[in-house]
Design a protein around this motif. Sequence first.
Motif, PDB file in Angstrom:
ATOM      1  N   ARG A  37      81.840  60.393 -76.216  1.00 40.94           N
ATOM      2  CA  ARG A  37      82.998  59.621 -76.684  1.00 40.94           C
ATOM      3  C   ARG A  37      83.743  59.029 -75.485  1.00 40.94           C
ATOM      4  N   PRO A  38      84.179  57.779 -75.579  1.00 40.56           N
ATOM      5  CA  PRO A  38      84.939  57.172 -74.467  1.00 40.56           C
ATOM      6  C   PRO A  38      86.169  58.002 -74.122  1.00 40.56           C
ATOM      7  N   PHE A  39      86.406  58.167 -72.845  1.00 40.99           N
ATOM      8  CA  PHE A  39      87.541  58.950 -72.386  1.00 40.99           C
ATOM      9  C   PHE A  39      88.777  58.053 -72.336  1.00 40.99           C
ATOM     10  N   PRO A  40      89.860  58.454 -73.006  1.00 45.87           N
ATOM     11  CA  PRO A  40      91.057  57.601 -73.037  1.00 45.87           C
ATOM     12  C   PRO A  40      91.589  57.282 -71.636  1.00 45.87           C
ATOM     13  N   HIS A  66      84.872  64.420 -68.032  1.00 43.70           N
ATOM     14  CA  HIS A  66      85.491  63.728 -69.169  1.00 43.70           C
ATOM     15  C   HIS A  66      84.905  64.225 -70.487  1.00 43.70           C
ATOM     16  N   GLY A  67      83.585  64.311 -70.546  1.00 45.18           N
ATOM     17  CA  GLY A  67      82.943  64.774 -71.775  1.00 45.18           C
ATOM     18  C   GLY A  67      83.301  66.203 -72.108  1.00 45.18           C
ATOM     19  N   TYR A  68      83.348  67.049 -71.092  1.00 45.89           N
ATOM     20  CA  TYR A  68      83.690  68.453 -71.330  1.00 45.89           C
ATOM     21  C   TYR A  68      85.130  68.594 -71.820  1.00 45.89           C
ATOM     22  N   ALA A  96      91.282  70.030 -68.043  1.00 46.23           N
ATOM     23  CA  ALA A  96      90.498  69.511 -66.923  1.00 46.23           C
ATOM     24  C   ALA A  96      90.161  70.608 -65.925  1.00 46.23           C
ATOM     25  N   GLN A  97      91.140  71.438 -65.613  1.00 48.91           N
ATOM     26  CA  GLN A  97      90.902  72.494 -64.628  1.00 48.91           C
ATOM     27  C   GLN A  97      90.024  73.602 -65.200  1.00 48.91           C
TER      28      GLN A  97
END
Length: 275
Positions: A37-40, A66-68, A96-97
Amino acid sequence: MLSGPVLLILGLLVLGTAFIFGRKHLRNIRRQRLMKRPFPREWEEILRGNVALYKHLPEDFRERLHGYINVFLDEKKFEGCGGLQLTDAMKVTIAAQACLLLLKGNPTFYPRLKSIVVYPGAYIAKQTSYVGGIPVQTDSARLGESWNSGELVLAWDHVKQESMDIRDGHNVVLHEFSHQLDQEDGSADGAPILEQASSYVAWARILGREYRELIKKVEEEHQDIIDSYGATNPAEFFAVITEAFFKNPENLNRKHPQLYEELKLYYKIDPLRWL
């Protein structure tokens, strides 16, 4: 010939197994879709502003991250406590972290973890100690906790401060989520699940030696780049060296090269290459 009850039990076992595998298959399909999916763009801006490590990641790692993050935010529940109103910026910063630790690939996305509880700052938790064999409860100020029962707790002010500083050597999110990795096999013992059984020999030898050396340094009041809190127990040692691996890789590699190599083999990344 098998009796009716036996056939019924076997049938139920087959159906149960098919259900489990079917559910895993559907989950994997959903995850693959989320990872594509595209990352915002607004999320990317949040990461550039809040997560210093993000700006140093190679492009392929950044895309994988981004995907994760998409999967993590879809599967995990966030809860604000102590009057904290959670925002997308807070969730994305934490996710993210947490997902940095999964960049080695084939992520399990912390299967035991169900919810992340976030306080505005340090919070008070009950702590049980024993005096003469009698349990005594006291209040303890904390910045984070990780439980294998499915809950992880964080203090937002420290999350934000430490995620924006790339060189301080501390990161409460990396610390608590490394506990989740450690707890995936059901016990917090400083030994996460390794790919090969043979890897545990070197892991136990090197981390065991380094852990004992840290305990000795703490007892003798000698300083080390590994935080003294790591001498508490093997689980905390693994969490502390994970922080150092991502936030202070140059010094960790220089002073503890074998330890650095073990973590590099486990996480399948080398922060020295991009920091």
